[in-house]
Write a protein that holds these residues in place. Structure first.
Motif, PDB file in Angstrom:
ATOM      1  N   UNK A 280       0.832  -1.205   0.000  1.00 32.43           N
ATOM      2  CA  UNK A 280       0.000   0.000   0.000  1.00 32.43           C
ATOM      3  C   UNK A 280       0.870   1.261   0.000  1.00 32.43           C
ATOM      4  N   UNK A 281       1.975   1.221   0.750  1.00 31.03           N
ATOM      5  CA  UNK A 281       2.852   2.392   0.810  1.00 31.03           C
ATOM      6  C   UNK A 281       3.543   2.639  -0.526  1.00 31.03           C
ATOM      7  N   UNK A 282       3.962   1.558  -1.202  1.00 37.21           N
ATOM      8  CA  UNK A 282       4.571   1.703  -2.529  1.00 37.21           C
ATOM      9  C   UNK A 282       3.564   2.299  -3.517  1.00 37.21           C
ATOM     10  N   UNK A 283       2.319   1.814  -3.441  1.00 34.13           N
ATOM     11  CA  UNK A 283       1.272   2.373  -4.305  1.00 34.13           C
ATOM     12  C   UNK A 283       1.055   3.862  -4.014  1.00 34.13           C
ATOM     13  N   UNK A 284       1.034   4.213  -2.723  1.00 36.87           N
ATOM     14  CA  UNK A 284       0.822   5.602  -2.323  1.00 36.87           C
ATOM     15  C   UNK A 284       1.931   6.506  -2.841  1.00 36.87           C
ATOM     16  N   UNK A 285       3.174   6.034  -2.698  1.00 36.02           N
ATOM     17  CA  UNK A 285       4.316   6.824  -3.176  1.00 36.02           C
ATOM     18  C   UNK A 285       4.229   7.015  -4.689  1.00 36.02           C
ATOM     19  N   UNK A 286       3.847   5.949  -5.386  1.00 34.63           N
ATOM     20  CA  UNK A 286       3.738   6.042  -6.864  1.00 34.63           C
ATOM     21  C   UNK A 286       2.695   7.097  -7.241  1.00 34.63           C
ATOM     22  N   UNK A 287       1.515   7.034  -6.618  1.00 30.14           N
ATOM     23  CA  UNK A 287       0.451   7.973  -6.953  1.00 30.14           C
ATOM     24  C   UNK A 287       0.841   9.416  -6.581  1.00 30.14           C
ATOM     25  N   UNK A 288       1.634   9.544  -5.513  1.00 29.90           N
ATOM     26  CA  UNK A 288       2.020  10.877  -5.059  1.00 29.90           C
ATOM     27  C   UNK A 288       2.956  11.559  -6.050  1.00 29.90           C
ATOM     28  N   UNK A 289       3.881  10.784  -6.612  1.00 27.51           N
ATOM     29  CA  UNK A 289       4.919  11.394  -7.461  1.00 27.51           C
ATOM     30  C   UNK A 289       4.652  11.220  -8.959  1.00 27.51           C
ATOM     31  N   UNK A 290       3.778  10.273  -9.328  1.00 22.70           N
ATOM     32  CA  UNK A 290       3.563  10.027 -10.746  1.00 22.70           C
ATOM     33  C   UNK A 290       2.106  10.184 -11.165  1.00 22.70           C
TER      34      UNK A 290
END
Length: 290
Positions: A280-290
């Motif tokens: 979930x954290x990896x998904x969140x980081x992806x959505x935040x920056x990309x």
């Protein structure tokens, strides 16, 4: 004033779904590897020692860092098995939503989990065989130990000494176990997450509660197949799979199939929690920056 455009649906490329799944599983394995080793030793042992007694014996006889024996195999297993199963599950989940509309129900989620788990298990069986042998080695007399240096050495020696097909020893129970685990784990995680929405704050707390429920159901359902798989993969050369199963039932009884319940759940629960939290954290980081 022109009408506002509807927000675009958030989307992660399929390749990254596979990578995020494997990375989350590998990160979780770094935390729970000692529990996996203790679980394997208990499943292979004939006695009734507690998990704490097994852990203390390992530390006393082999040293503290022996608890991380087989970590390289555990990481390779996650890189192959978890990458495949979570990637396939997410791909099937998204495909269902696109083709049929709406979120799939529990039965469909479980079916998607079975399909994803069987693919992942077959891909990850060589690393699984190496992991079982490496974590079991310390309980053998010194002259019988395989003494694999790492997972690469284990795989190369298995190919050289026993043939390449031995890397898939126990593949059938491994696939069956994965089908049970993923039907329970992925299906119940999604369902439990929906149950807790509105009751538990969104974020890590929600992932934790859903994962612990998922881990408990998965442990109860999958332990018998896991023990059979472990015994088969660690069996001596020439011992048939059927003889391994009949020996367990005849000499130890049906309830021995749940031997090591506490370390199994203690390992599976946190691993499930950590895997989904990291994912979930990896998904969140992806959505935040990309």
């Amino acid at each position: 004033m022109p009408p506002k455009e509807p927000p675009k649906e958030r989307y992660i490329p399929n390749a990254l779904k596979f990578a995020f799944g494997g990375g989350a599983g590998m990160a979780a394995t770094c935390v729970v590897q000692p529990l996996d080793l203790i679980k394997t030793r208990m499943q292979l042992g004939g006695g009734n020692l507690s998990s704490f007694k097994v852990a203390s014996e390992i530390i006393a006889k082999e040293g503290f860092f022996a608890l991380y024996t087989g970590l390289s195999a555990g990481l390779l297993r996650q890189a192959t098995y978890t990458t495949s199963r979570l990637g396939v599950y997410n791909w099937l989940f998204d495909s269902y939503k696109q083709n049929y509309g709406g979120t799939p129900g529990f039965g469909i989620k479980a079916a998607l989990g079975v399909a994803a788990g069987s693919v992942g298990a077959f891909v990850g069986t060589p690393a699984e065989v190496a992991l079982i042998r490496m974590t079991a080695d310390g309980r053998l007399p010194k002259e019988q130990r395989r003494n694999y240096k790492n997972v690469v050495d284990a795989i190369l020696r298995i190919i050289k000494e026993e043939g390449v097909l031995k890397l898939w020893r126990g593949a059938t129970p491994t696939v069956i176990r994965a089908m049970v685990v993923n039907a329970a784990q992925l299906g119940t995680y999604s369902q439990a997450r929906e149950w807790f929405v509105g009751i538990v704050p969104d974020g890590i707390q929600l992932h934790f509660c859903a994962s612990m429920v998922s881990g408990l159901v998965t442990t109860i359902a999958s332990m018998p197949v896991d023990i059979i798989k472990t015994r088969i993969q660690n069996a001596a050369k020439g011992q048939s799979q059927l003889s391994v199963v009949t020996s367990i039932l005849r000499n130890e009884g049906v309830f021995s199939l749940w031997k090591g319940f506490l370390p199994y759940y203690t390992r599976l629960g946190p691993h499930t929690v950590l895997t989904f939290i990291f994912l979930e954290q990896l998904n969140t980081v992806y959505f935040k920056f990309y």
